[in-house]
Enzyme design. Structure first.
Site, PDB file in Angstrom:
ATOM      1  N   ARG A 165      18.803  34.926  42.022  1.00  0.00           N
ATOM      2  CA  ARG A 165      18.862  35.573  40.697  1.00  0.00           C
ATOM      3  C   ARG A 165      17.473  35.592  40.034  1.00  0.00           C
ATOM      4  NH1 ARG A 165      23.055  36.381  42.828  1.00  0.00           N
ATOM      5  NH2 ARG A 165      25.137  36.449  41.908  1.00  0.00           N
ATOM      6  N   SER A 239      28.985  36.948  35.833  1.00  0.00           N
ATOM      7  CA  SER A 239      28.663  35.530  35.619  1.00  0.00           C
ATOM      8  C   SER A 239      27.749  35.392  34.406  1.00  0.00           C
ATOM      9  CB  SER A 239      27.933  34.951  36.833  1.00  0.00           C
ATOM     10  OG  SER A 239      28.725  35.059  37.988  1.00  0.00           O
ATOM     11  N   GLU A 335      22.506  33.739  32.778  1.00  0.00           N
ATOM     12  CA  GLU A 335      22.061  34.785  33.711  1.00  0.00           C
ATOM     13  C   GLU A 335      21.615  36.054  32.973  1.00  0.00           C
ATOM     14  OE1 GLU A 335      24.185  35.849  37.536  1.00  0.00           O
ATOM     15  OE2 GLU A 335      24.269  37.780  36.521  1.00  0.00           O
TER      16      GLU A 335
HETATM   17  P1  FAD Z   1      20.802  46.197  32.556  1.00  0.00           P
HETATM   18  O1  FAD Z   1      21.843  45.294  32.009  1.00  0.00           O
HETATM   19  O2  FAD Z   1      20.671  47.543  31.949  1.00  0.00           O
HETATM   20  O3  FAD Z   1      19.415  45.442  32.522  1.00  0.00           O
HETATM   21  C1  FAD Z   1      19.292  44.121  32.995  1.00  0.00           C
HETATM   22  C2  FAD Z   1      17.807  43.714  32.932  1.00  0.00           C
HETATM   23  O4  FAD Z   1      17.048  44.523  33.836  1.00  0.00           O
HETATM   24  C3  FAD Z   1      17.189  43.954  31.553  1.00  0.00           C
HETATM   25  O5  FAD Z   1      16.240  42.935  31.337  1.00  0.00           O
HETATM   26  C4  FAD Z   1      16.518  45.309  31.700  1.00  0.00           C
HETATM   27  O6  FAD Z   1      15.423  45.499  30.824  1.00  0.00           O
HETATM   28  C5  FAD Z   1      16.043  45.264  33.141  1.00  0.00           C
HETATM   29  N1  FAD Z   1      15.969  46.597  33.744  1.00  0.00           N
HETATM   30  C6  FAD Z   1      16.999  47.460  33.961  1.00  0.00           C
HETATM   31  N2  FAD Z   1      16.551  48.571  34.585  1.00  0.00           N
HETATM   32  C7  FAD Z   1      15.212  48.411  34.762  1.00  0.00           C
HETATM   33  C8  FAD Z   1      14.180  49.216  35.353  1.00  0.00           C
HETATM   34  N3  FAD Z   1      14.436  50.414  35.892  1.00  0.00           N
HETATM   35  N4  FAD Z   1      12.921  48.727  35.342  1.00  0.00           N
HETATM   36  C9  FAD Z   1      12.638  47.528  34.791  1.00  0.00           C
HETATM   37  N5  FAD Z   1      13.566  46.722  34.235  1.00  0.00           N
HETATM   38  C10 FAD Z   1      14.841  47.155  34.221  1.00  0.00           C
HETATM   39  N6  FAD Z   1      25.085  40.549  39.471  1.00  0.00           N
HETATM   40  C11 FAD Z   1      24.899  40.037  40.713  1.00  0.00           C
HETATM   41  O7  FAD Z   1      23.759  39.747  41.107  1.00  0.00           O
HETATM   42  N7  FAD Z   1      25.940  39.802  41.551  1.00  0.00           N
HETATM   43  C12 FAD Z   1      27.213  40.095  41.203  1.00  0.00           C
HETATM   44  O8  FAD Z   1      28.125  39.882  41.987  1.00  0.00           O
HETATM   45  C13 FAD Z   1      27.448  40.651  39.915  1.00  0.00           C
HETATM   46  N8  FAD Z   1      28.707  40.920  39.502  1.00  0.00           N
HETATM   47  C14 FAD Z   1      28.916  41.452  38.261  1.00  0.00           C
HETATM   48  C15 FAD Z   1      30.223  41.743  37.886  1.00  0.00           C
HETATM   49  C16 FAD Z   1      30.489  42.296  36.648  1.00  0.00           C
HETATM   50  C17 FAD Z   1      31.919  42.614  36.267  1.00  0.00           C
HETATM   51  C18 FAD Z   1      29.418  42.561  35.757  1.00  0.00           C
HETATM   52  C19 FAD Z   1      29.696  43.200  34.419  1.00  0.00           C
HETATM   53  C20 FAD Z   1      28.117  42.251  36.109  1.00  0.00           C
HETATM   54  C21 FAD Z   1      27.852  41.688  37.381  1.00  0.00           C
HETATM   55  N9  FAD Z   1      26.551  41.356  37.800  1.00  0.00           N
HETATM   56  C22 FAD Z   1      26.341  40.862  39.055  1.00  0.00           C
HETATM   57  C23 FAD Z   1      25.400  41.534  36.882  1.00  0.00           C
HETATM   58  C24 FAD Z   1      24.820  42.975  36.868  1.00  0.00           C
HETATM   59  O9  FAD Z   1      25.733  43.882  37.422  1.00  0.00           O
HETATM   60  C25 FAD Z   1      23.517  43.063  37.642  1.00  0.00           C
HETATM   61  O10 FAD Z   1      22.571  42.183  37.103  1.00  0.00           O
HETATM   62  C26 FAD Z   1      22.929  44.489  37.617  1.00  0.00           C
HETATM   63  O11 FAD Z   1      21.814  44.570  38.482  1.00  0.00           O
HETATM   64  C27 FAD Z   1      22.506  44.922  36.219  1.00  0.00           C
HETATM   65  O12 FAD Z   1      22.207  46.301  36.259  1.00  0.00           O
HETATM   66  P2  FAD Z   1      22.091  47.159  34.916  1.00  0.00           P
HETATM   67  O13 FAD Z   1      21.556  48.491  35.311  1.00  0.00           O
HETATM   68  O14 FAD Z   1      23.374  47.146  34.195  1.00  0.00           O
HETATM   69  O15 FAD Z   1      20.995  46.330  34.144  1.00  0.00           O
HETATM   70  N1  EPU Z   2      35.703  27.915  40.501  1.00  0.00           N
HETATM   71  C1  EPU Z   2      36.574  27.111  39.827  1.00  0.00           C
HETATM   72  N2  EPU Z   2      37.019  27.527  38.616  1.00  0.00           N
HETATM   73  C2  EPU Z   2      36.652  28.692  38.055  1.00  0.00           C
HETATM   74  C3  EPU Z   2      35.733  29.517  38.732  1.00  0.00           C
HETATM   75  C4  EPU Z   2      35.267  29.114  39.979  1.00  0.00           C
HETATM   76  O1  EPU Z   2      36.930  26.041  40.298  1.00  0.00           O
HETATM   77  O2  EPU Z   2      37.110  28.995  36.953  1.00  0.00           O
HETATM   78  C5  EPU Z   2      35.243  27.531  41.833  1.00  0.00           C
HETATM   79  C6  EPU Z   2      35.946  28.419  42.873  1.00  0.00           C
HETATM   80  O3  EPU Z   2      37.161  27.863  43.247  1.00  0.00           O
HETATM   81  C7  EPU Z   2      34.976  28.459  44.000  1.00  0.00           C
HETATM   82  C8  EPU Z   2      33.626  28.275  43.325  1.00  0.00           C
HETATM   83  O4  EPU Z   2      33.871  27.817  42.001  1.00  0.00           O
HETATM   84  O5  EPU Z   2      35.179  27.361  44.862  1.00  0.00           O
HETATM   85  C9  EPU Z   2      32.782  29.530  43.331  1.00  0.00           C
HETATM   86  O6  EPU Z   2      33.449  30.621  42.705  1.00  0.00           O
HETATM   87  P1  EPU Z   2      33.225  32.152  43.183  1.00  0.00           P
HETATM   88  O7  EPU Z   2      33.451  32.267  44.659  1.00  0.00           O
HETATM   89  O8  EPU Z   2      34.033  33.004  42.288  1.00  0.00           O
HETATM   90  O9  EPU Z   2      31.694  32.424  42.986  1.00  0.00           O
HETATM   91  P2  EPU Z   2      30.671  32.022  41.825  1.00  0.00           P
HETATM   92  O10 EPU Z   2      29.747  31.009  42.387  1.00  0.00           O
HETATM   93  O11 EPU Z   2      31.399  31.695  40.580  1.00  0.00           O
HETATM   94  C10 EPU Z   2      28.837  33.746  42.476  1.00  0.00           C
HETATM   95  C11 EPU Z   2      27.962  34.724  41.763  1.00  0.00           C
HETATM   96  C12 EPU Z   2      28.694  36.036  41.556  1.00  0.00           C
HETATM   97  C13 EPU Z   2      29.064  36.597  42.917  1.00  0.00           C
HETATM   98  C14 EPU Z   2      29.940  35.583  43.648  1.00  0.00           C
HETATM   99  C15 EPU Z   2      30.219  35.997  45.071  1.00  0.00           C
HETATM  100  C16 EPU Z   2      26.364  33.513  40.428  1.00  0.00           C
HETATM  101  C17 EPU Z   2      25.959  33.077  39.062  1.00  0.00           C
HETATM  102  N3  EPU Z   2      27.511  34.193  40.511  1.00  0.00           N
HETATM  103  O12 EPU Z   2      29.920  33.421  41.616  1.00  0.00           O
HETATM  104  O13 EPU Z   2      27.803  36.954  40.902  1.00  0.00           O
HETATM  105  O14 EPU Z   2      29.744  37.824  42.795  1.00  0.00           O
HETATM  106  O15 EPU Z   2      29.280  34.310  43.719  1.00  0.00           O
HETATM  107  O16 EPU Z   2      29.056  35.854  45.825  1.00  0.00           O
HETATM  108  O17 EPU Z   2      25.660  33.245  41.395  1.00  0.00           O
HETATM  109  C18 EPU Z   2      27.052  37.693  38.765  1.00  0.00           C
HETATM  110  O18 EPU Z   2      25.934  37.274  39.083  1.00  0.00           O
HETATM  111  O19 EPU Z   2      27.275  38.276  37.684  1.00  0.00           O
HETATM  112  C19 EPU Z   2      28.169  37.505  39.692  1.00  0.00           C
HETATM  113  C20 EPU Z   2      29.415  37.873  39.409  1.00  0.00           C
END
Ligand code: FAD
Ligand code: EPU
Length: 340
Positions: A165, A239, A335
């Site tokens: 991240r 997250s 995050e």
């Molecule tokens: P924004 O929210 O618009 O911007 C985020 C940051 O990036 C800001 O600081 C912004 O200024 C900067 N930025 C955006 N575009 C540019 C650009 N072109 N140039 C320079 N800076 C820029 N993230 C994960 O890593 N793994 C996951 O599994 C994951 N799951 C998610 C699930 C949900 C339901 C949600 C809502 C979010 C999740 N995220 C996850 C977080 C998010 O989707 C990512 O961080 C994504 O890359 C953000 O993209 P955005 O375009 O919405 O960024």
């Molecule tokens: N857990 C609990 N209770 C909860 C939530 C999770 O006990 O309420 C335990 C689960 O049982 C599991 C562990 O925590 O054993 C991990 O949970 P999960 O597999 O859902 O993944 P995470 O570590 O919570 C991360 C990323 C996600 C990504 C998933 C899958 C971060 C901060 N988050 O979540 O990214 O999608 O793994 O790789 O690293 C994001 O960054 O926005 C995001 C959604």
């Protein structure tokens, strides 16, 4: 010249649905409009918020500056050999639509990153990751515009300094560049990544050699939909905290007290803890304050069903940080990025 909209409500442009007003908002469709928007901000001395899908930001208050919504579109194969394609994608493209496009065209590597919201240009900022794959694993290079000098610069994988991240764009080069395109190196032959335990379990009924990238994508989508709320219905940013990385010694002591502690190995010195588990154990799952909640199915996700102001969300975040600190002696780090 792109249209500069004064006093613009950006509630629909952040997935937490926080009501907030920007002094100016502009949508840019190409690099020339981006340059014009940057020039406007320079002349008017406006702070900048570069915005993609708004799925990883928290608006603490109104934004006293210019929001540049990056809406550049397009994608191109820039190189190809028997094994790989190099796909250059404009920053404003939607990430998940890109994943679908690559699978439809037989380019593999993005399947584990299915259904992550947001834009392609934001993906390198925190080196998006999920289900055992990170952006860095498929990354070739990116192009970015230096906000001060106006020069276009190419960043290799090494120069992006990707980590969990993390990237140089959140550290030494924070707020200095707008990413305009990302080039990915994808496989023409399917080679699936099944290290993530939940993914292996979901696909346990298929012999491993027969599992296709399409099936991996479908499994990832199903797992995600089972625990992550859709921001369209329940506002959230995924997250809310990073999984904390702690020294092994500290981990061993903690595990004596909490044998169920969920963790992942990082290297010889560090262990990553599941922040969701820590928050859950601290009793927060399903609870909240003032209309902001900790998600019932995943305690690492804060939701904003009543579309409250960012400061309320940050108050809940502070209380969670304090609880986890008190119970486990571990400091959670947010995050999403907070503005202004
Ligand atoms: P924004 O929210 O618009 O911007 C985020 C940051 O990036 C800001 O600081 C912004 O200024 C900067 N930025 C955006 N575009 C540019 C650009 N072109 N140039 C320079 N800076 C820029 N993230 C994960 O890593 N793994 C996951 O599994 C994951 N799951 C998610 C699930 C949900 C339901 C949600 C809502 C979010 C999740 N995220 C996850 C977080 C998010 O989707 C990512 O961080 C994504 O890359 C953000 O993209 P955005 O375009 O919405 O960024
Ligand atoms: N857990 C609990 N209770 C909860 C939530 C999770 O006990 O309420 C335990 C689960 O049982 C599991 C562990 O925590 O054993 C991990 O949970 P999960 O597999 O859902 O993944 P995470 O570590 O919570 C991360 C990323 C996600 C990504 C998933 C899958 C971060 C901060 N988050 O979540 O990214 O999608 O793994 O790789 O690293 C994001 O960054 O926005 C995001 C959604």
């Amino acid at each position: 010249m792109p249209l500069f909209l004064p006093h613009f409500n950006i509630q629909k442009f952040n997935t937490l649905a926080v009501p907030a007003v920007a002094d100016y908002f502009v949508s840019v469709q190409n690099d020339e409009e981006l340059r014009e928007a940057l020039a406007f901000a320079k002349t008017e001395k406006l702070p900048l918020l570069i915005l993609g899908g708004g799925s990883n930001i928290v608006l603490r208050a109104d934004f006293p500056g210019l929001v540049i919504h990056v809406k550049t579109r397009g994608l191109d194969i820039v190189a190809e050999n028997d094994e790989h394609v190099w796909l250059k994608v404009e920053a404003g493209e939607n990430w998940h639509q890109l994943v679908e496009y690559t699978l439809d065209n037989g380019y593999y590597g993005l399947e584990n990153l299915s259904l992550i919201p947001g834009s392609v240009g934001a993906a390198p900022i925190q080196n998006i990751g999920a289900y055992g794959v990170e952006l860095k694993d498929v990354f070739a290079e990116l192009a970015a515009l230096n906000i001060q000098s106006g020069l276009m610069v190419t960043f290799t994988k090494e120069s992006c300094q990707f980590g969990y991240r993390e990237s140089i764009f959140k550290q030494a080069l924070k707020d200095q560049y707008v990413i305009t395109s990302v080039t990915l190196k994808l496989n023409k032959t399917p080679a699936v990544s099944l290290q993530y335990p939940a993914l292996r379990t979901a696909l346990a009924n298929i012999p491993p050699r027969e599992i296709s990238p399409g099936q991996v994508s479908a499994a990832v989508i199903a797992i995600r939909q089972s625990k992550l709320p859709d921001p369209q219905t329940i506002p959230n940013v995924g997250s809310f905290f990073k999984n904390p990385v702690i020294p092994k010694g500290q981990f061993e002591v903690l595990r004596m007290q909490f044998p169920q502690l969920v963790s992942y190995p990082v290297d010889n010195l560090y262990i990553k803890l599941a922040a969701g588990w820590l928050i859950d154990q601290a009793g927060w799952r399903g609870r909240g304050i003032d209309g902001v909640r900790v998600h019932q199915d995943q305690a690492l996700v804060l939701t904003n069903p009543d579309k409250r102001e960012g400061k309320v969300i940050l108050q809940l975040a502070d209380r969670i940080i304090a609880s986890v600190q008190e119970m486990f002696g571990v400091t959670l780090e947010m995050e999403p990025r907070v503005y202004p």
